[in-house]
Write a protein that holds these residues in place. Structure first.
Motif, PDB file in Angstrom:
ATOM      1  N   PRO A   1       0.795  -1.228   0.000  1.00  0.00           N
ATOM      2  CA  PRO A   1       0.000   0.000   0.000  1.00  0.00           C
ATOM      3  C   PRO A   1       0.830   1.282   0.000  1.00  0.00           C
ATOM      4  CG  PRO A   1       0.021  -0.959   2.178  1.00  0.00           C
ATOM      5  CD  PRO A   1       0.721  -1.932   1.270  1.00  0.00           C
ATOM      6  N   TYR A   2       2.158   1.180   0.113  1.00  0.00           N
ATOM      7  CA  TYR A   2       3.012   2.363   0.098  1.00  0.00           C
ATOM      8  C   TYR A   2       4.323   2.016  -0.582  1.00  0.00           C
ATOM      9  CZ  TYR A   2       5.082  -0.080   4.059  1.00  0.00           C
ATOM     10  OH  TYR A   2       5.664  -1.025   4.853  1.00  0.00           O
ATOM     11  N   THR A   3       5.099   3.019  -0.914  1.00  0.00           N
ATOM     12  CA  THR A   3       6.410   2.821  -1.525  1.00  0.00           C
ATOM     13  C   THR A   3       7.461   3.452  -0.625  1.00  0.00           C
ATOM     14  OG1 THR A   3       5.499   2.850  -3.752  1.00  0.00           O
ATOM     15  CG2 THR A   3       7.834   3.337  -3.553  1.00  0.00           C
ATOM     16  N   SER A   4       8.522   2.709  -0.353  1.00  0.00           N
ATOM     17  CA  SER A   4       9.616   3.263   0.440  1.00  0.00           C
ATOM     18  C   SER A   4      10.756   3.652  -0.492  1.00  0.00           C
ATOM     19  CB  SER A   4      10.098   2.258   1.494  1.00  0.00           C
ATOM     20  OG  SER A   4      10.563   1.096   0.867  1.00  0.00           O
ATOM     21  N   ILE A   5      11.458   4.714  -0.121  1.00  0.00           N
ATOM     22  CA  ILE A   5      12.577   5.197  -0.913  1.00  0.00           C
ATOM     23  C   ILE A   5      13.803   5.218  -0.015  1.00  0.00           C
ATOM     24  CG2 ILE A   5      13.500   7.127  -2.242  1.00  0.00           C
ATOM     25  CD1 ILE A   5      10.580   7.959  -2.752  1.00  0.00           C
TER      26      ILE A   5
END
Length: 58
Positions: free
Chosen positions: A44-48
């Motif tokens: 549900p989210y993207t990490s950078i």
């Protein structure tokens, strides 16, 4: 375009990647351009990674 979806192509490693431009106002980070990130369609989210944002180890 009548379809309400985007057709994406996987790379050679079966990944979906995109070059993004972003601003994180809460961290005082502005105008970060062309960071290549992996998009996980099952998350549900993207990490950078912090190093991609140009923040040093210090």
């Amino acid at each position: 375009m009548k379809n309400k979806f985007i057709l994406l192509e996987l790379n050679q490693r079966n990944e979906i990647r995109a070059d993004v431009n972003l601003t994180i106002k809460s961290l005082g980070i502005t105008e970060i351009e062309n960071i290549n990130v992996k998009i996980d369609t099952g998350c549900p989210y993207t990490s950078i990674p912090v190093r991609k944002l140009g923040i040093s180890n210090e």
